[in-house]
Structure formats: structure tokens, C-alpha cells
Design an enzyme around this catalytic site. Structure first.
Site, mmCIF file in Angstrom:
data_model
loop_
_atom_site.group_PDB
_atom_site.id
_atom_site.type_symbol
_atom_site.label_atom_id
_atom_site.label_comp_id
_atom_site.label_asym_id
_atom_site.label_seq_id
_atom_site.Cartn_x
_atom_site.Cartn_y
_atom_site.Cartn_z
ATOM 1 N N LYS A 29 -53.155 -80.347 14.128
ATOM 2 C CA LYS A 29 -54.378 -81.132 14.273
ATOM 3 C C LYS A 29 -54.787 -81.755 12.940
ATOM 4 O O LYS A 29 -55.094 -82.948 12.855
ATOM 5 C CB LYS A 29 -55.504 -80.262 14.826
ATOM 6 C CG LYS A 29 -56.770 -81.031 15.175
ATOM 7 C CD LYS A 29 -57.776 -80.122 15.894
ATOM 8 C CE LYS A 29 -57.259 -79.636 17.220
ATOM 9 N NZ LYS A 29 -58.226 -78.805 17.952
ATOM 10 N N ARG A 101 -62.845 -76.566 14.111
ATOM 11 C CA ARG A 101 -61.789 -76.423 15.124
ATOM 12 C C ARG A 101 -60.541 -75.788 14.512
ATOM 13 O O ARG A 101 -60.248 -75.964 13.335
ATOM 14 C CB ARG A 101 -61.395 -77.794 15.702
ATOM 15 C CG ARG A 101 -62.529 -78.591 16.322
ATOM 16 C CD ARG A 101 -62.027 -79.975 16.693
ATOM 17 N NE ARG A 101 -63.087 -80.876 17.121
ATOM 18 C CZ ARG A 101 -63.398 -81.125 18.397
ATOM 19 N NH1 ARG A 101 -62.735 -80.518 19.367
ATOM 20 N NH2 ARG A 101 -64.362 -81.965 18.711
ATOM 21 N N GLY A 110 -56.198 -74.807 24.116
ATOM 22 C CA GLY A 110 -57.124 -73.870 24.736
ATOM 23 C C GLY A 110 -56.978 -72.431 24.303
ATOM 24 O O GLY A 110 -57.706 -71.556 24.798
ATOM 25 N N MET A 112 -57.246 -71.136 21.082
ATOM 26 C CA MET A 112 -58.056 -70.692 19.948
ATOM 27 C C MET A 112 -59.428 -71.354 19.997
ATOM 28 O O MET A 112 -59.726 -72.103 20.915
ATOM 29 C CB MET A 112 -57.318 -70.946 18.638
ATOM 30 C CG MET A 112 -56.089 -70.046 18.501
ATOM 31 S SD MET A 112 -55.258 -70.241 16.923
ATOM 32 C CE MET A 112 -54.688 -71.923 17.051
ATOM 33 N N ARG A 339 -52.008 -85.814 19.422
ATOM 34 C CA ARG A 339 -50.858 -84.921 19.310
ATOM 35 C C ARG A 339 -49.816 -85.369 20.325
ATOM 36 O O ARG A 339 -50.139 -86.055 21.299
ATOM 37 C CB ARG A 339 -51.262 -83.460 19.575
ATOM 38 C CG ARG A 339 -51.869 -83.210 20.948
ATOM 39 C CD ARG A 339 -52.476 -81.836 21.040
ATOM 40 N NE ARG A 339 -53.200 -81.638 22.282
ATOM 41 C CZ ARG A 339 -54.087 -80.674 22.493
ATOM 42 N NH1 ARG A 339 -54.350 -79.805 21.539
ATOM 43 N NH2 ARG A 339 -54.712 -80.552 23.650
ATOM 44 N N HIS A 455 -30.229 -56.733 34.349
ATOM 45 C CA HIS A 455 -29.103 -57.071 35.222
ATOM 46 C C HIS A 455 -29.515 -58.080 36.273
ATOM 47 O O HIS A 455 -28.826 -59.079 36.519
ATOM 48 C CB HIS A 455 -28.568 -55.796 35.896
ATOM 49 C CG HIS A 455 -27.494 -56.048 36.908
ATOM 50 N ND1 HIS A 455 -27.768 -56.309 38.236
ATOM 51 C CD2 HIS A 455 -26.157 -56.121 36.773
ATOM 52 C CE1 HIS A 455 -26.630 -56.512 38.877
ATOM 53 N NE2 HIS A 455 -25.638 -56.397 38.018
ATOM 54 N N GLU A 749 -16.714 -59.248 21.044
ATOM 55 C CA GLU A 749 -17.999 -58.672 21.431
ATOM 56 C C GLU A 749 -18.290 -57.354 20.743
ATOM 57 O O GLU A 749 -19.251 -56.656 21.103
ATOM 58 C CB GLU A 749 -18.065 -58.506 22.951
ATOM 59 C CG GLU A 749 -16.861 -57.786 23.543
ATOM 60 C CD GLU A 749 -16.768 -57.928 25.051
ATOM 61 O OE1 GLU A 749 -17.809 -57.965 25.725
ATOM 62 O OE2 GLU A 749 -15.634 -57.977 25.567
ATOM 63 N N SER A 768 -13.560 -66.164 22.409
ATOM 64 C CA SER A 768 -14.826 -66.443 23.087
ATOM 65 C C SER A 768 -15.793 -65.335 22.704
ATOM 66 O O SER A 768 -15.532 -64.157 22.973
ATOM 67 C CB SER A 768 -14.630 -66.481 24.608
ATOM 68 O OG SER A 768 -15.853 -66.791 25.239
ATOM 69 N N GLY A 770 -18.617 -63.022 23.090
ATOM 70 C CA GLY A 770 -19.462 -62.456 24.151
ATOM 71 C C GLY A 770 -20.739 -61.928 23.526
ATOM 72 O O GLY A 770 -20.841 -60.752 23.174
ATOM 73 N N THR A 771 -21.711 -62.803 23.371
ATOM 74 C CA THR A 771 -22.887 -62.460 22.560
ATOM 75 C C THR A 771 -23.814 -61.460 23.240
ATOM 76 O O THR A 771 -24.646 -60.856 22.565
ATOM 77 C CB THR A 771 -23.676 -63.727 22.193
ATOM 78 O OG1 THR A 771 -23.969 -64.470 23.383
ATOM 79 C CG2 THR A 771 -22.857 -64.597 21.246
ATOM 80 N N ASN A 772 -23.680 -61.262 24.564
ATOM 81 C CA ASN A 772 -24.498 -60.223 25.211
ATOM 82 C C ASN A 772 -24.133 -58.847 24.656
ATOM 83 O O ASN A 772 -24.983 -58.104 24.144
ATOM 84 C CB ASN A 772 -24.291 -60.236 26.726
ATOM 85 C CG ASN A 772 -24.801 -61.494 27.385
ATOM 86 O OD1 ASN A 772 -25.501 -62.279 26.758
ATOM 87 N ND2 ASN A 772 -24.448 -61.692 28.631
ATOM 88 N N ASP A 773 -22.838 -58.493 24.769
ATOM 89 C CA ASP A 773 -22.412 -57.176 24.294
ATOM 90 C C ASP A 773 -22.369 -57.111 22.768
ATOM 91 O O ASP A 773 -22.602 -56.045 22.187
ATOM 92 C CB ASP A 773 -21.047 -56.822 24.882
ATOM 93 C CG ASP A 773 -21.168 -56.180 26.263
ATOM 94 O OD1 ASP A 773 -22.307 -55.946 26.696
ATOM 95 O OD2 ASP A 773 -20.127 -55.922 26.896
ATOM 96 N N CYS A 836 -19.673 -67.343 25.380
ATOM 97 C CA CYS A 836 -19.843 -67.200 26.830
ATOM 98 C C CYS A 836 -20.952 -66.231 27.216
ATOM 99 O O CYS A 836 -21.075 -65.854 28.370
ATOM 100 C CB CYS A 836 -18.534 -66.777 27.490
ATOM 101 S SG CYS A 836 -17.925 -65.167 26.953
ATOM 102 N N TYR A 856 -17.190 -74.973 22.021
ATOM 103 C CA TYR A 856 -17.922 -75.092 23.284
ATOM 104 C C TYR A 856 -18.862 -73.911 23.469
ATOM 105 O O TYR A 856 -18.720 -72.866 22.818
ATOM 106 C CB TYR A 856 -16.954 -75.183 24.478
ATOM 107 C CG TYR A 856 -16.178 -73.912 24.766
ATOM 108 C CD1 TYR A 856 -16.706 -72.908 25.581
ATOM 109 C CD2 TYR A 856 -14.901 -73.711 24.231
ATOM 110 C CE1 TYR A 856 -15.998 -71.743 25.840
ATOM 111 C CE2 TYR A 856 -14.186 -72.555 24.483
ATOM 112 C CZ TYR A 856 -14.734 -71.565 25.292
ATOM 113 O OH TYR A 856 -14.038 -70.416 25.540
#
Length: 886
Positions: A29, A101, A110, A112, A339, A455, A749, A768, A770-773, A836, A856
Site C-alpha cells: 500500500k 492503515r 480485510g 488487518m 494494487r 494418502h 529418493e 527421476s 522422488g521428492t516425496n520420499d 516425479c 522435466y
């Protein structure tokens, strides 16, 4: 001169000193008001000054104490403002009044606090009345100030003030606030002052208001908003002190909000609301019904023309749709703020296309105005926005889209219902791997536990199934077939429920659903994204249906086909159980032969859907016990058979022993992935045989894909070497050549795989990540457990500001990814690199992967368009860093 912590000692900036480039310091602002002053001229923007975000941070660190020098700098800036205005704050004859403000770096509409008309007391209100010759206006302003100060600064419930106003209107027989006379406003002001100890000193008022804005940064609503929108706590908010202009001076005054385009559709016609004889709070509070901005032309034609011209000027200057606030004081238009407008996905896409067509932006600049994450909403059914419904409960918006149907509590019931043509919603306390068939059959999924990385959420997003998880107020009793709220049964099996996975709402009302259509504008935006991005975008798909859907959304291949999901079908699950329970290799091979045909058929369908594109197939990954019944269930059945002396007793005893033998203390770090392939090579050999048979069969039908066989959970080079030898041996039986017909790679992973990626690369054609594990193993977090027990507390205590399973932990897990990529390509420069995990569909993570040299990303089918745009935005920011702040 700087302080010891590296921040500036200058806490206050006049509007004339700022610019939009100072957003981090002055807040959105403050920076925009300063910029607007430069663009429109000081006669159009009321003067003022900004207290920096650094001052707020220092205030918080000092246990809510103003930093040294702030009081003096505020006094100096106020004196300059008084000189400019030709009047003094709270002067008894001609008072200067100001607004106070908030203004965070990112817009938080809305969330603050704001205080208007500051500087009034019992003396100055009389001076204001004499000076303006408008007693009602003066007392209306004073009433508003005492009300707002009491609510915002002191914390008095707003309902107390509104109730008093309601009583005053009833006593005088009037309907609207504007009909209250001077005497009524005097009485209300005195009533409000009786609610708390009102400070008469204008300097004390100002100090209290500044504190209130700083404190609102840590208020519940602001904190919740930051959690949802991933805004860091440490940013703080700026405070803007601005000379008041008055929209409540009579019939030629008013206040409003105006958008440079339609904020819902993105159409080029300006939109907004205004109210005559009102201040800005009246427009947004809902107490009075505002008028459409189009009617401004009838009310004050000259003001309307000026406003339309200003909207065009600001949009052209900022290169984005603008959301403005304005006040008209006795026929003179003042602009209070501007804004970049928050807008839904359809409006964002429409604006981007129109902006390029009008020459306002180039393609890269237009793409930068879109919040890629929001595009998800354009791909799923939604609740009809015109529908009214009662919200039964709310949970985590885990997978976008809306669904409704009969409640079922078990996956088998969902499958049976789908076969009968009935729409159902699968309702569970939580879901497990064996529920996958139910996901596929159900219209939606609802759970009482878990979050966005549970899951249920992961599988639902992967399949494009709407899901609401973590609806903790609901008690889901699957055995009783009941859903309870506060101990009372509210839903039973077979009854109707509707869920909105975009908002997390749950209702029993029959809400109409609206089907999505990919508009021409959306297709145009995606086409631009494909022109500009460097990263390819693949999909995670386990079925031909998912593969076809992903291809419709622009996927450039499959980056992850999880073969375990193929074994959970009703007919195959039993065969897989026989494989696991086999007493020796010969029995196991007989059982595997029965799975070979169905597995080959699955691959053929996927290859056909992905004709001409690469397909990465991950060999079996989960622990074998996931396919087996629970030990306690088998034990109970065994006890029953013993009592009844059933003929099933020998089979059950064998099953019990095998299930018990396969139990592991920590199965996610146990016998899974490549370890399965080494301990039970026949399982992997069957899968590899099915892959290559399917490839040969597909080519016989002129379907051409390049198969990438991926070995999961590799830690050591020797593990991959053993599996490489097996893959090459099976491929040789079909006269297939590595490189020309297929590739071999691994899912990275585990932390050790990242650290030793140079060694492992000798055996691999691709990695590849495996960023989850990898996130689980690097951080030591169980994905399912952290959602329910740790995540919320860690965010609250600022350990991190968002789940590391939603957005990649760049400094930790991200550095492992970069190390693995660098080491792998040091050994083999041509090594293909992809991602992946769920992070492959997260815009912030995609930006990280773009800068980490990935080839990729791969994500669920419905995230493919999001990833295409996010990948293009990352490329655009490389070319034009100024777009990084959008």
C-alpha cells in the site's frame, strides 16, 4: 547508517520519497500510494507518510516496544504533513484528521486493521463543524472515529456499537445511518465513549492506532491468511498515515472501490461499488448496500470520466488489472490506494489474453500476471456460485473440484455402486493403499484425518478426484456406517453428501455442480507457456484413462507410472496375495504367470495413449505386506476357524505365518523398492517381461513409445547394477536394445543416493527425483503422521511457513536434489534429469527445479496445465527479473 542487525535506522518515509520498487520496505500500500502520487500528481492523492515494515519487525522483536527513533521520526513526518495541509492534528479550530492503515508487502485484503478520522475529540469536533459549516458531518466523523478506535485499538466487540446504532435508529423511526440527525450522533458518540477510556490527546490516539496496526499483523485472521497464502511471518506490515478526505460531507461526496476490469470475469469493462455520503468502511462493511460503479456516471458525470481515465492510466502504468479505492469530497475525486487486483482464474486468463491483444503486455509479461496455482479451478467441476447451501463442516481443501453422491464407507462398496451407475462419495477416517479402487470409482473422497499431503490427498489429486481431508469436527464410524457431529448422527450410509475440494466445504444440500470447459483464452495462455518454457512437463499416470486425460492437458509423456496400483484391482489383488504367500519360487512363478497377461495389457493401453512420447515405468515399490490382510484380522479369522474346525484352517495358518513373517517395524524403510527386486527377483522379472512384451506388441500396431524402466529406492551402485543386468537380460529375449528401444534409470529418493549420485550414474540413463520420499528420509518426517500431529504446530512456531510436502524445502532437500543432479552429470553429462514427486506440480517448487537444471517435471494429470504455466513463468523471470515480484 545501519543498525547492528543490518536494517536501516530510517523508519519513516513521506509518500514523495517512495516508489513501487520499495515494496519490501514500505509494504504494498505504501509503495503504491507513493507511486500513484508520482503518476497522478499530489493534488489527486492525499499526502502522508509510511512507517516501514522494518519498524514493525523491530517492534515485534522488542516485545511490542517501538524501536529507538521511531517516535521522533513520526513527529517530524507529522509536522511536515501539517505544514503541507496548513492545519494541525487535532487543532481546536481547524483540525487535521488522518487515517491509519496497514500495508503488508503482499496484499491481505480485510485481514488487518484501519482507523479513520483520527484527531477528533470533544473540542476539535466543534472546530470541524464550524470550519465546514456542516455540523452533521463533523459529528458523524467523530462517531465513526470513537467506534472504530474502540473496536480496532481497544478491542471492543463491533456488535456492541452496531446494537447501539440499531437502537438509535429504532428510537427515531429511521432506516439508514445517514438519516440520524446531529443530536442522535452526539448521543451515540457519548454512548460509545462509555464503552472504554477514550484518549482525548491526538498524539496518544496516533500512537495507539500505530500500535494496533502493528499488533494486527499477529492477529488470528492475519495469521490464518498468511498460512493459507504462504506469506512469511517475518515480513511484518507497514503503517500508512494519510490526510483524511471525506466522503460523508453530503450528497456531492462519497466513497467507493473500482477495478480497471471486471474482477470476476476479466472482461474489459471497469467494475466496482460506491456509496454517496459515505466513508470507505461503509462500502466494504456490508452495513449499507452499495451502488454499481456504472451508476456513478449518473450521479457525478465529471467524476466518473476522471475515474475511468485514472483506471486506464494506472493499469497501463502497472501492466496489470488494478483494484483501487477512491473518495469524492464535494465533487473532487481523490485516489486513496491502488494494487494489482486479486481475481479468480477465469478472470486472470481473460485479462492476460486481452492485455496482449491490446498491446499492454507481451506474452511473458501477461503470463507473469497469472497465479498458476489458481488455474486448477478451471479443470474441475465446482459448486454453482449462485447456489445457496448450509455448510455442515469444513476440512482441508485437498484435491480441487466438487462432487456429490451417496455415502459409502468402503472401497468395495464404491466399486459396486459405480458398476450400478450410482454416484458415491467415499467417506473414511483415513485411506490406505487398498482403497485405490474406491478412489477410482467414487465421485469424491472425504476423510476426517490427514491433510494436503496425506494418502487420500495425494491419490485423489493424482486421479483428479475431488477430496476434502482432515474434517476433524466429523467423527466417521465406518463400522456403524455413521458420521457424527458433536456426538449426534448427521449422516448414514446411502445418504447424500456434497463436498468442494477447492474450498473444503461439506454439505448435505443437493448443490448444483458446474462442469468446467477449457476456454479459448485458457488454450491461448497454455500455448504461450509452451513457447516460453524450457522444462518439459510429463504426468504421473497409472491407467490409460489417466494417460489420455493428461495428454489432453498437454503432457509430454509419463514421468511416473506406479505399477503397484495395477495390482489392487479385485481380480489381481488375490493373485498378488498368492505370489506373496507362495512357499517356494516355483509356486511364486506359477502365480506370477497369471499376472503377466493383465500387466502386459495395462502397459499396452498406456503405450497406445502415449504414442510418440516417453513412458517411465517404476517397478514395484511398496512393501509386500501392503497387499496382505492385516495381521489382527487374519488372527481373528484363524481363531474362528479353530473353534469351528473349519476346512480353511491349514490355509489360514499358512497365511498367518506368512503375514507375520513379513511384518516390519518400519516398513517404509524396509523390504521395498530395489530390495524387493533383489530378494524376490521373479516379481521384477515378470514386470519387466510384461513391459517389453507390451512394447513389442505396441510396435506391431505402429504405436511407438520410448520406455524408461525405473528402479526405485536405490542406495548403492551395486543395487542398480544387479537390476540393470536383469532388465538387459529380459530385453535381449525380445531383441530390444538399450538406448534405442528403452532406457534404465532410478528414482533418487534417499539422501545417500544424492551424495553418491556420481557412482550410481555409471549404471543409469536417467534420474527421476522422488521428492516425496526424499523429503521424508531427509527430514525424518513421516508424511502421514506430520500432517495430523506436527505440521500445524511447526507452522505456528515458525519452524517453517508451509508444509515441506507441498513446496520443496529448498535449503535442505533442494540442495540434495542439486547435489544429485550435479554429481550425476559430472559422471554422465547426457544424464536425463526429472522430478516425479508431488512437488512437480507446485509452482514455487517448479521454479526451483527450473534453476536446478532439470529436464522435466512430472505431476498428476490435472496439474499439467498448472505446471506448464509455472515452468514458463520461471523461464520468463530468468529473462526479466523485474517480473519475479508478481
Amino acid at each position: 547508517m545501519g543498525s547492528a542487525d543490518g536494517t536501516s535506522d530510517k523508519w519513516v518515509y513521506e509518500f514523495a520519497e517512495g516508489s513501487r520498487e520499495m515494496r519490501d520496505l514500505l509494504g504494498g500500500k505504501g509503495a503504491n500510494v507513493a507511486e500513484m502520487t508520482r503518476v497522478l500528481g499530489p493534488e489527486r492523492v492525499p499526502a502522508g507518510f509510511t512507517i516501514t515494515t522494518e519498524a514493525c519487525v523491530a517492534y515485534m522483536k522488542a516485545d511490542q516496544t517501538f524501536p529507538d527513533g521511531l517516535d521522533e521520526q513520526v513527529a517530524t513526518a507529522l509536522a511536515a504533513l501539517e505544514e503541507h495541509a496548513g492545519k494541525a492534528l487535532g487543532d481546536a479550530e481547524d483540525p487535521l484528521l488522518v487515517s491509519v492503515r496497514s500495508g503488508a508487502r503482499e496484499s491481505m485484503p480485510g485481514m488487518m486493521d484501519t482507523v479513520l478520522n483520527l484527531g477528533l475529540n470533544d473540542e476539535s469536533v466543534e472546530g470541524l463543524a464550524r470550519k465546514t459549516e456542516n455540523e452533521r458531518f463533523a459529528w458523524d466523523s467523530y462517531r465513526r472515529f470513537v467506534q472504530m478506535y474502540g473496536n480496532v485499538v481497544v478491542g471492543i466487540e463491533g456488535s456492541r456499537f452496531e446494537e447501539a446504532i440499531k437502537e438509535a435508529k429504532q428510537a427515531r423511526g429511521v432506516k439508514d445511518d445517514t438519516e440520524l440527525d446531529v443530536d442522535a450522533l452526539r448521543e451515540l458518540t457519548q454512548t460509545f465513549k462509555g464503552f472504554y477510556d477514550f484518549p482525548d490527546d491526538p498524539q496518544a490516539q496516533l500512537q495507539g492506532a500505530i500500535r494496533a496496526v502493528f499488533d494486527s499483523w499477529v492477529g488470528d485472521r492475519a495469521v490464518s491468511y498468511r498460512r493459507i497464502n504462504h506469506i512469511p511471518d517475518e515480513w511484518g506490515t507497514a503503517v500508512n498515515v494519510q490526510q483524511m478526505v471525506f466522503g460523508n460531507k453530503g450528497d456531492t461526496s462519497g466513497s467507493g472501490v473500482a477495478f480497471s476490469r471486471d474482477e470476476v470475469t476479466g472482461a474489459p469493462e471497469p467494475s466496482g461499488d460506491f456509496l454517496p455520503n459515505a466513508q470507505g468502511e461503509d462500502v466494504v462493511s456490508g452495513v449499507r448496500t452499495p451502488r454499481d460503479i456504472g451508476e456513478l456516471k449518473e450521479w457525478q458525470p465529471a467524476v466518473h470520466e476522471q475515474l475511468m481515465d485514472i483506471l486506464r492510466t494506472l493499469e497501463g502504468h502497472y501492466g496489470d488489472m488494478q483494484d483501487t479505492e477512491f473518495t469524492v469530497e464535494e465533487g473532487t475525486l481523490y485516489m486513496l490506494q491502488t494494487r494489482n487486483a486479486k481475481r479468480p482464474a477465469q478472470a486472470a486468463v481473460r485479462f492476460a489474453v486481452d492485455a496482449v491483444g491490446e498491446g499492454l503486455l507481451d506474452k511473458g509479461g501477461a503470463l507473469a500476471t497469472i497465479e498458476a496455482e489458481k488455474l486448477d479451478a478451471l479443470l474441475h467441476p465446482t459448486f454453482d456460485p449462485k447456489a445457496e447451501f448450509r455448510v455442515l463442516a469444513k476440512g482441508v481443501a485437498a484435491s480441487p473440484g466438487a462432487a456429490k453422491g451417496e455415502i459409502v464407507f468402503f472401497a468395495d462398496d464404491a466399486v459396486a455402486a459405480a458398476a450400478d451407475g450410482r454416484d458415491v462419495v467415499l467417506v473414511r477416517q483415513f485411506t490406505e493403499a487398498e482403497d485405490v479402487a474406491g478412489f477410482h470409482a467414487a465421485q469424491g473422497v472425504l476423510t476426517s484425518e490427514g491433510g494436503k499431503a496425506s494418502h487420500a490427498a495425494l491419490v485423489a489429486r493424482g486421479m483428479g478426484v475431488p477430496a476434502v481431508t482432515g474434517a476433524g469436527s466429523l467423527e466417521i464410524d465406518v463400522k456403524a456406517g455413521e458420521v457424527r457431529l458433536d456426538g449426534e448422527v448427521v449422516l448414514r450410509k446411502g445418504e447424500q453428501v456434497a463436498i468442494d475440494g477447492t474450498t473444503g466445504c461439506i454439505t448435505t444440500d443437493d448443490v448444483p455442480l458446474v462442469d468446467p470447459e477449457m476456454s479459448e483464452e485458457f488454450r491461448t495462455v497454455l500455448g504461450w507457456a509452451d513457447e516460453l518454457r524450457r522444462l518439459d512437463v510429463r504426468t504421473n499416470a497409472d491407467t490409460p484413462e489417466d494417460a489420455r486425460k493428461a495428454r489432453e492437458f498437454g503432457a509430454q509423456g509419463i514421468g511416473l507410472c506406479r505399477t503397484e496400483h495395477m495390482f489392487f484391482g479385485e481380480d489381481r489383488h488375490e493373485k498378488m496375495v498368492q505370489v506373496i504367500l507362495a512357499s517356494d519360487d516355483e509356486q511364486r512363478r506359477v502365480a506370477l504367470d497369471e499376472l503377466l497377461g493383465p500387466q502386459q495389457s495395462d502397459f499396452e493401453g498406456i503405450f497406445e495413449a502415449m504414442d510418440g512420447l516417453p513412458v517411465t515405468i517404476r517397478l514395484l515399490d511398496p512393501p509386500l505386506h501392503e497387499f496382505l490382510p492385516k495381521l489382527h484380522d487374519v488372527e481373528a479369522e484363524l481363531e474362528r476357524a479353530r473353534v469351528e474346525r473349519s476346512d480353511d484352517l491349514p490355509r489360514l495358518e499358512h497365511t498367518f505365518e506368512r503375514v507375520r513373517a513379513l511384518q516390519e517395524v518400519n516398513p517404509m524403510l524396509g523390504t521395498r523398492g530395489v530390495r524387493l527386486g533383489i530378494l524376490y527377483p521373479a516379481i521384477y522379472e515378470m514386470q519387466i517381461e510384461a513391459i517389453f512384451r507390451a512394447l513389442v506388441a505396441a510396435r506391431g500396431r505402429d504405436v511407438d513409445v520410448h520406455v524408461e524402466v525405473m528402479v526405485p529406492l536405490v542406495d548403492y551402485r551395486r543395487e542398480l547394477e544387479l537390476l540393470r543386468e536383469l532388465i538387459e537380460r529380459v530385453a535381449g529375449r525380445h531383441d530390444l536394445t538399450r538406448g534405442d528401444d528403452y532406457s534404465i534409470g532410478t528414482m533418487i529418493e534417499l539422501p545417500r543416493a544424492c551424495l553418491r549420485a556420481d557412482e550410481i550414474a555409471h549404471e543409469a540413463d536417467f534420474y527421476s527425483f522422488g521428492t516425496n520420499d526424499l523429503t521424508q528420509t531427509a527430514l525424518g518426517f513421516s508424511r502421514d503422521d506430520i500432517e495430523g500431529r506436527i505440521l500445524a504446530r511447526y507452522i505456528e512456531m515458525r519452524v517453517f511457513d508451509r508444509s515441506p510436502f507441498e513446496t520443496l524445502d529448498g535449503p535442505g532437500v533442494g540442495q540434495l536434489v542439486r547435489m544429485g543432479a550435479w554429481l550425476g552429470r559430472k559422471t554422465k553429462p547426457e544424464l536425463k534429469l526429472g522430478v516425479c514427486g508431488e512437488h512437480g506440480g507446485d509452482p514455487d517448487s517448479i521454479d526451483f527445479f527450473h534453476h536446478s537444471g532439470m529436464d522435466y517435471v512430472s505431476c498428476s494429470p490435472y496439474r499439467v496445465p498448472v505446471a506448464r504455466v509455472a515452468a514458463a513463468q520461471a523461464a520468463v523471470r530468468d529473462v526479466d527479473p523485474d517480473l519475479a515480484g508478481r
